[in-house]
Design a protein around this motif. Structure first.
Motif, PDB file in Angstrom:
ATOM      1  N   LEU A  53      49.835 -21.348 -16.682  1.00 34.07           N
ATOM      2  CA  LEU A  53      49.223 -22.075 -15.565  1.00 34.07           C
ATOM      3  C   LEU A  53      50.203 -22.203 -14.403  1.00 34.07           C
ATOM      4  O   LEU A  53      49.803 -22.131 -13.235  1.00 34.07           O
ATOM      5  CB  LEU A  53      48.749 -23.448 -16.029  1.00 34.07           C
ATOM      6  N   ASP A  54      51.483 -22.369 -14.711  1.00 36.67           N
ATOM      7  CA  ASP A  54      52.500 -22.432 -13.646  1.00 36.67           C
ATOM      8  C   ASP A  54      52.580 -21.095 -12.904  1.00 36.67           C
ATOM      9  O   ASP A  54      52.746 -21.059 -11.679  1.00 36.67           O
ATOM     10  CB  ASP A  54      53.870 -22.776 -14.237  1.00 36.67           C
ATOM     11  N   LYS A  55      52.468 -19.992 -13.627  1.00 35.95           N
ATOM     12  CA  LYS A  55      52.490 -18.669 -12.993  1.00 35.95           C
ATOM     13  C   LYS A  55      51.297 -18.519 -12.043  1.00 35.95           C
ATOM     14  O   LYS A  55      51.438 -17.983 -10.929  1.00 35.95           O
ATOM     15  CB  LYS A  55      52.444 -17.569 -14.054  1.00 35.95           C
ATOM     16  N   LEU A  56      50.141 -18.995 -12.479  1.00 33.56           N
ATOM     17  CA  LEU A  56      48.957 -18.911 -11.620  1.00 33.56           C
ATOM     18  C   LEU A  56      49.140 -19.784 -10.384  1.00 33.56           C
ATOM     19  O   LEU A  56      48.820 -19.359  -9.264  1.00 33.56           O
ATOM     20  CB  LEU A  56      47.717 -19.346 -12.402  1.00 33.56           C
ATOM     21  N   ALA A  57      49.669 -20.993 -10.563  1.00 37.07           N
ATOM     22  CA  ALA A  57      49.885 -21.896  -9.429  1.00 37.07           C
ATOM     23  C   ALA A  57      50.821 -21.264  -8.402  1.00 37.07           C
ATOM     24  O   ALA A  57      50.652 -21.453  -7.187  1.00 37.07           O
ATOM     25  CB  ALA A  57      50.444 -23.229  -9.923  1.00 37.07           C
ATOM     26  N   HIS A  62      50.945 -22.851  -2.646  1.00 35.05           N
ATOM     27  CA  HIS A  62      51.177 -24.292  -2.573  1.00 35.05           C
ATOM     28  C   HIS A  62      52.667 -24.540  -2.336  1.00 35.05           C
ATOM     29  O   HIS A  62      53.509 -23.868  -2.945  1.00 35.05           O
ATOM     30  CB  HIS A  62      50.741 -24.966  -3.873  1.00 35.05           C
ATOM     31  N   PRO A  63      53.031 -25.491  -1.436  1.00 33.23           N
ATOM     32  CA  PRO A  63      54.449 -25.736  -1.167  1.00 33.23           C
ATOM     33  C   PRO A  63      55.216 -26.222  -2.399  1.00 33.23           C
ATOM     34  O   PRO A  63      56.423 -26.007  -2.497  1.00 33.23           O
ATOM     35  CB  PRO A  63      54.427 -26.805  -0.067  1.00 33.23           C
ATOM     36  N   GLU A  64      54.536 -26.879  -3.311  1.00 34.81           N
ATOM     37  CA  GLU A  64      55.144 -27.327  -4.558  1.00 34.81           C
ATOM     38  C   GLU A  64      54.208 -26.940  -5.715  1.00 34.81           C
ATOM     39  O   GLU A  64      53.481 -27.780  -6.243  1.00 34.81           O
ATOM     40  CB  GLU A  64      55.374 -28.833  -4.548  1.00 34.81           C
ATOM     41  N   PRO A  65      54.212 -25.667  -6.099  1.00 31.78           N
ATOM     42  CA  PRO A  65      53.235 -25.194  -7.085  1.00 31.78           C
ATOM     43  C   PRO A  65      53.272 -25.952  -8.403  1.00 31.78           C
ATOM     44  O   PRO A  65      52.247 -26.066  -9.078  1.00 31.78           O
ATOM     45  CB  PRO A  65      53.615 -23.716  -7.286  1.00 31.78           C
ATOM     46  N   GLU A  66      54.432 -26.504  -8.769  1.00 38.95           N
ATOM     47  CA  GLU A  66      54.520 -27.257 -10.022  1.00 38.95           C
ATOM     48  C   GLU A  66      53.712 -28.551  -9.964  1.00 38.95           C
ATOM     49  O   GLU A  66      53.418 -29.155 -11.005  1.00 38.95           O
ATOM     50  CB  GLU A  66      55.983 -27.578 -10.361  1.00 38.95           C
ATOM     51  N   LYS A  67      53.307 -28.982  -8.757  1.00 37.29           N
ATOM     52  CA  LYS A  67      52.513 -30.197  -8.593  1.00 37.29           C
ATOM     53  C   LYS A  67      51.024 -29.907  -8.376  1.00 37.29           C
ATOM     54  O   LYS A  67      50.229 -30.838  -8.245  1.00 37.29           O
ATOM     55  CB  LYS A  67      53.052 -31.033  -7.441  1.00 37.29           C
ATOM     56  N   ALA A  77      34.293 -27.082  -5.960  1.00 33.95           N
ATOM     57  CA  ALA A  77      33.728 -27.766  -4.794  1.00 33.95           C
ATOM     58  C   ALA A  77      34.595 -27.621  -3.551  1.00 33.95           C
ATOM     59  O   ALA A  77      34.164 -27.959  -2.443  1.00 33.95           O
ATOM     60  CB  ALA A  77      33.531 -29.248  -5.118  1.00 33.95           C
ATOM     61  N   GLY A  78      35.831 -27.128  -3.706  1.00 30.66           N
ATOM     62  CA  GLY A  78      36.714 -26.941  -2.565  1.00 30.66           C
ATOM     63  C   GLY A  78      37.252 -28.247  -2.006  1.00 30.66           C
ATOM     64  O   GLY A  78      37.342 -28.421  -0.791  1.00 30.66           O
ATOM     65  N   ARG A  79      37.637 -29.147  -2.899  1.00 25.46           N
ATOM     66  CA  ARG A  79      38.172 -30.438  -2.458  1.00 25.46           C
ATOM     67  C   ARG A  79      39.692 -30.380  -2.348  1.00 25.46           C
ATOM     68  O   ARG A  79      40.357 -29.665  -3.089  1.00 25.46           O
ATOM     69  CB  ARG A  79      37.776 -31.548  -3.433  1.00 25.46           C
ATOM     70  N   GLY A  80      40.235 -31.199  -1.428  1.00 20.68           N
ATOM     71  CA  GLY A  80      41.684 -31.286  -1.282  1.00 20.68           C
ATOM     72  C   GLY A  80      42.301 -29.943  -0.929  1.00 20.68           C
ATOM     73  O   GLY A  80      41.824 -29.231  -0.038  1.00 20.68           O
ATOM     74  N   TYR A  81      43.347 -29.573  -1.637  1.00 21.44           N
ATOM     75  CA  TYR A  81      44.066 -28.337  -1.343  1.00 21.44           C
ATOM     76  C   TYR A  81      43.171 -27.114  -1.464  1.00 21.44           C
ATOM     77  O   TYR A  81      43.390 -26.109  -0.768  1.00 21.44           O
ATOM     78  CB  TYR A  81      45.260 -28.201  -2.299  1.00 21.44           C
TER      79      TYR A  81
END
Length: 246
Positions: A53-57, A62-67, A77-81
């Protein structure tokens, strides 16, 4: 339990953790189904699913993919990020996230209960779903014990308002029993954690959402990725129950 690494010796296994989350609202009359589902993995194998999942992130800018958190409803639904991505890309992310389970090592399995709320009324669908999933997890551990592979189990939920209720139910099932017997193989009452701190709980969210989309929205695209991965033995699937109205 499935095994993705045939060379692993079963005697090394000590604890299996079942990560669960729900989908659908038990009190929303506009929704027909409630789902409780997730993934059971050997304690030392959580690393592999987290890594995938970290590899996909890391591919999602994302500026902080681990988060970055993976929650099925928010993604689709396309919410938030997720607002920055077109729907086709969001659906692909969901498919890729669910496919991460294929790269797990050791013994693992999915579990899920889909409840048509009208089929269990006036019984609480949450209690029904938890009783069934806890019983099926416990019986899977018992079958492993009878095969000479003794295990203990632990259930981990996303934090929710159901915490006190679920813990009370577990205690009741362990000591007083339920309609299918007693729970014999759980090490403790369920634990509740913040999904932001657990990729495994986030994955449980994806599994429950995939089941909910299939039965509530007649959209099987996500479920198809995990079809055949629920706990089974001798060609019989024990890890998935769909409770329909008679």
């Amino acid at each position: 339990m499935r095994s993705a690494e045939p060379g692993v010796h079963s005697a090394a296994f000590l604890m299996h953790i079942l990560y669960l989350d729900d989908a659908g609202s038990p009190k929303n009359a506009a929704e027909r189904h409630f789902v409780l589902a997730g993934v059971s993995v050997f304690e030392r194998q959580t690393f592999y699913l987290e890594t995938e999942l970290d590899k996909l992130a890391a591919t999602l800018d994302h500026p902080e993919p681990e988060k970055l958190e993976f929650h099925g409803n928010q993604i689709l639904a396309g919410r938030g990020y997720w607002r920055k991505f077109p729907q086709s890309r969001r659906r692909t992310v969901l498919l890729d996230a669910l496919a991460c389970v294929r790269r797990l090592y050791g013994q693992w399995a999915l579990f899920g209960v889909v409840v048509d709320k009208a089929a269990v009324s006036p019984e609480d669908p949450v209690e029904y779903a938890f009783e069934e999933i806890a019983s099926r997890f416990d019986k899977t551990l018992r079958r492993m014990h009878l095969d000479g592979n003794s295990q203990r189990g632990l259930i981990v939920f996303d934090k929710s308002t159901m915490e006190t209720r679920i813990q009370a139910l577990t205690t009741e099932f362990r000591f007083s029993g339920h309609r299918n017997g007693k729970l014999h193989n759980l090490a403790d009452v369920p634990f509740f954690v913040d999904s932001a701190a657990s990729c495994l709980v986030q994955f449980a969210d994806l599994v429950s959402y995939a089941l909910w989309r299939r039965y509530e929205k007649d959209d099987s695209e996500f479920y198809d990725v995990i079809d055949g991965m629920f706990a089974a033995e001798g060609g019989v699937t024990h890890g998935l129950l769909v409770k329909r109205q008679d």
